[in-house]
Design a protein around this motif. Structure first.
Motif, PDB file in Angstrom:
ATOM      1  N   PRO A   1       1.618   8.664   8.491  1.00  0.00           N
ATOM      2  CA  PRO A   1       1.683   9.228   7.247  1.00  0.00           C
ATOM      3  C   PRO A   1       2.816  10.525   6.980  1.00  0.00           C
ATOM      4  CG  PRO A   1      -0.330   9.736   8.117  1.00  0.00           C
ATOM      5  CD  PRO A   1       0.123   8.674   8.901  1.00  0.00           C
ATOM      6  N   TRP A   2       2.649  11.308   8.211  1.00  0.00           N
ATOM      7  CA  TRP A   2       3.562  12.557   8.510  1.00  0.00           C
ATOM      8  C   TRP A   2       5.163  12.122   8.564  1.00  0.00           C
ATOM      9  CZ3 TRP A   2       0.237  11.145  12.590  1.00  0.00           C
ATOM     10  CH2 TRP A   2       0.925  10.539  13.686  1.00  0.00           C
ATOM     11  N   CYS A   3       5.288  10.750   8.957  1.00  0.00           N
ATOM     12  CA  CYS A   3       6.716  10.337   8.967  1.00  0.00           C
ATOM     13  C   CYS A   3       7.314   9.716   7.615  1.00  0.00           C
ATOM     14  CB  CYS A   3       6.848   9.258   9.948  1.00  0.00           C
ATOM     15  SG  CYS A   3       6.563   9.854  11.637  1.00  0.00           S
ATOM     16  N   ALA A   4       6.302   9.594   6.850  1.00  0.00           N
ATOM     17  CA  ALA A   4       6.719   8.803   5.391  1.00  0.00           C
ATOM     18  C   ALA A   4       8.354   9.292   4.846  1.00  0.00           C
ATOM     19  CB  ALA A   4       5.788   8.612   4.375  1.00  0.00           C
ATOM     20  N   ASN A   5       8.301  10.575   4.407  1.00  0.00           N
ATOM     21  CA  ASN A   5       9.441  11.112   3.878  1.00  0.00           C
ATOM     22  C   ASN A   5      10.550  11.675   4.961  1.00  0.00           C
ATOM     23  OD1 ASN A   5       8.521   9.988   1.212  1.00  0.00           O
ATOM     24  ND2 ASN A   5       7.143  11.945   1.385  1.00  0.00           N
ATOM     25  N   CYS A   6      10.557  11.508   6.215  1.00  0.00           N
ATOM     26  CA  CYS A   6      11.453  12.095   7.098  1.00  0.00           C
ATOM     27  C   CYS A   6      12.638  11.277   7.269  1.00  0.00           C
ATOM     28  CB  CYS A   6      10.602  12.195   8.498  1.00  0.00           C
ATOM     29  SG  CYS A   6      11.504  13.356   9.676  1.00  0.00           S
ATOM     30  N   PHE A   7      13.742  11.911   7.382  1.00  0.00           N
ATOM     31  CA  PHE A   7      15.133  11.266   7.583  1.00  0.00           C
ATOM     32  C   PHE A   7      15.475  10.871   9.005  1.00  0.00           C
ATOM     33  CE2 PHE A   7      16.294  15.305   8.925  1.00  0.00           C
ATOM     34  CZ  PHE A   7      17.209  15.131   9.826  1.00  0.00           C
ATOM     35  N   ALA A   8      14.480  11.282   9.719  1.00  0.00           N
ATOM     36  CA  ALA A   8      14.681  11.053  11.304  1.00  0.00           C
ATOM     37  C   ALA A   8      13.685  10.055  11.822  1.00  0.00           C
ATOM     38  CB  ALA A   8      14.646  12.324  12.278  1.00  0.00           C
ATOM     39  N   LYS A   9      12.956   9.373  10.893  1.00  0.00           N
ATOM     40  CA  LYS A   9      11.713   8.657  11.201  1.00  0.00           C
ATOM     41  C   LYS A   9      12.376   7.365  12.117  1.00  0.00           C
ATOM     42  CE  LYS A   9       9.816   6.239   8.210  1.00  0.00           C
ATOM     43  NZ  LYS A   9       9.054   5.761   6.696  1.00  0.00           N
ATOM     44  N   TRP A  10      13.269   6.896  11.872  1.00  0.00           N
ATOM     45  CA  TRP A  10      13.572   5.827  12.617  1.00  0.00           C
ATOM     46  C   TRP A  10      14.181   5.874  13.889  1.00  0.00           C
ATOM     47  CZ3 TRP A  10      11.095   1.869  10.904  1.00  0.00           C
ATOM     48  CH2 TRP A  10      10.508   1.590   9.697  1.00  0.00           C
ATOM     49  N   HIS A  11      14.535   7.309  14.179  1.00  0.00           N
ATOM     50  CA  HIS A  11      14.923   7.676  15.545  1.00  0.00           C
ATOM     51  C   HIS A  11      14.003   7.987  16.377  1.00  0.00           C
ATOM     52  CE1 HIS A  11      18.841   6.911  13.656  1.00  0.00           C
ATOM     53  NE2 HIS A  11      18.551   8.068  12.730  1.00  0.00           N
ATOM     54  N   CYS A  12      13.093   9.108  15.857  1.00  0.00           N
ATOM     55  CA  CYS A  12      11.897   9.739  16.756  1.00  0.00           C
ATOM     56  C   CYS A  12      10.589   8.748  16.653  1.00  0.00           C
ATOM     57  CB  CYS A  12      11.711  11.163  16.472  1.00  0.00           C
ATOM     58  SG  CYS A  12      10.412  11.422  15.153  1.00  0.00           S
ATOM     59  N   ALA A  13      10.516   7.995  15.595  1.00  0.00           N
ATOM     60  CA  ALA A  13       9.297   7.232  15.298  1.00  0.00           C
ATOM     61  C   ALA A  13       8.010   7.993  15.740  1.00  0.00           C
ATOM     62  CB  ALA A  13       9.665   5.978  16.365  1.00  0.00           C
ATOM     63  N   GLY A  14       7.958   9.166  14.851  1.00  0.00           N
ATOM     64  CA  GLY A  14       6.776   9.858  15.256  1.00  0.00           C
ATOM     65  C   GLY A  14       6.601  10.767  16.689  1.00  0.00           C
ATOM     66  N   ASP A  15       7.607  10.819  17.440  1.00  0.00           N
ATOM     67  CA  ASP A  15       7.579  11.509  18.571  1.00  0.00           C
ATOM     68  C   ASP A  15       6.642  11.109  19.687  1.00  0.00           C
ATOM     69  OD1 ASP A  15       8.586  13.718  20.229  1.00  0.00           O
ATOM     70  OD2 ASP A  15       7.153  15.091  19.332  1.00  0.00           O
TER      71      ASP A  15
END
Length: 351
Positions: A276-290
């Motif tokens: 859920p913390w990644c839902a609106n993040c533009f970097a989500k497909w690169h860091c994938a949640g760290d």
């Protein structure tokens, strides 16, 4: 590690490759200590894996993570028998000697440098991995230039110190996030000018993925005691994260690894589609949640990593650098986009 466990782990690896119809097997030596200290079991494991690869007509890649404090014999053996290495080196002599002293409190820089000179002479594939602390965060450009001027590798990885392990006894703290971001930007630009690949694990514009690393897909890593863990950083049952990452154990009576499928399935839930913390993040497909190990260590499983601000800042900067380079023609672009939407594409980057 007892040979019985090491052999069983390698047998498991090759049996899995056969069942999956794989053409290549990757074996790595990492651990919660320096793997070359267990020299006999390491070399025996490599020899055995090579025999199995030849038997099964499989390509075999073997990597190691090492502190680089090796004698000439060991360093030369690595160049002849392994595929690549990641070597810990935190900067010029004063930084390295401060942050990574030997047990007798002497400096380790010269020993590591001698190892890298042997690697360079053999044209061996390796990368340098540096831990960034308040002591060296202001010197990242200098570190890029120093490494470039002294060693042949063109792969550097700068990672801010994470408060765990030895930090709990030394009380060393991570660098200020803003200082890290600003100095990493300068170092990244300088590295591009020198033709160097400079990496930070959370900002990787060249990768599109739904999982940060192979831990989410169930890495098969075996501890000296025979526990199976999905994360190289979680290698002790005393680790508070063991319940999340450890999903099996070697059974001496049955002479096999017993795997907890439920734990594996639970790990696979931590992909970016379910965070859920990644839902609106533009970097989500690169860091994938760290890194899930770092997220779990800071009790942030429901709100994301404390490194999110660093990741967003540096991913945005990489985008800026991409567009800036594209203005001069696509051939000048330093970033190659690889599309891996559903796989752990960065399970282990080649050094």
């Amino acid at each position: 590690m007892k040979w019985e466990i090491a052999k069983a782990a390698i047998d498991f690896l090759f049996k899995n490759a056969q069942e999956q119809g794989a053409k290549e097997v990757t074996l790595g030596f990492h651990g919660g200590g320096e793997p070359t200290l267990a020299w006999d079991i390491l070399t025996r494991s490599v020899d055995y894996a090579k025999r199995l690869a030849e038997r099964d007509n499989l390509s075999l890649q073997i990597y190691i993570a090492t502190n680089g404090v090796l004698n000439k014999r060991k360093a030369e053996w690595i160049t002849k028998h392994l595929s690549g290495a990641t070597v810990s080196l935190d900067g010029p002599p004063d930084i390295q000697n401060l942050q990574r002293p030997t047990p007798n409190r002497k400096g380790s820089y010269q020993s590591v440098a001698n190892t890298l000179f042997i690697f360079d002479e053999a044209n061996f594939n390796y990368g340098i991995r540096s831990t960034i602390t308040p002591m060296n965060v202001g010197r990242l450009v200098e570190m890029v230039e120093f490494f470039h001027g002294n060693f042949r590798t063109k792969s550097y990885h700068f990672e801010p110190l994470f408060f765990c392990g030895r930090c709990k006894t030394t009380q060393w703290q991570p660098p200020n996030p803003n200082e890290f971001v600003q100095n990493f930007k300068l170092a990244y630009k300088r590295a591009n000018e020198l033709g160097i690949h400079l990496a930070f694990s959370g900002a990787r514009l060249q990768t599109l993925t739904s999982t940060f690393c192979g831990a989410i897909d169930g890495n098969f890593a075996v501890t000296p005691e025979g526990y199976v863990t999905a994360c190289f950083e979680v290698c002790s049952v005393e680790d508070e994260r063991a319940g999340l990452f450890m999903y099996g154990k070697y059974n001496h009576e049955q002479k096999c690894f017993l795997i907890d499928e439920q734990k594996l399935n639970n790990l696979r839930k931590y992909n970016v589609n379910n965070l859920p913390w990644c839902a609106n993040c533009f970097a989500k497909w690169h860091c994938a949640g760290d890194c899930l190990a770092k997220v779990a260590a800071t009790n942030c499983l429901m709100r994301g990593s404390t490194r999110c601000s660093i990741i967003r800042e540096l991913t945005a900067y990489q985008l800026f650098m991409l567009f800036e380079n594209l203005e001069g023609g696509e051939e000048k672009c330093p970033i190659r986009v690889i599309h891996h939407p559903t796989t752990a594409s960065n399970q282990k980057e080649n050094p």
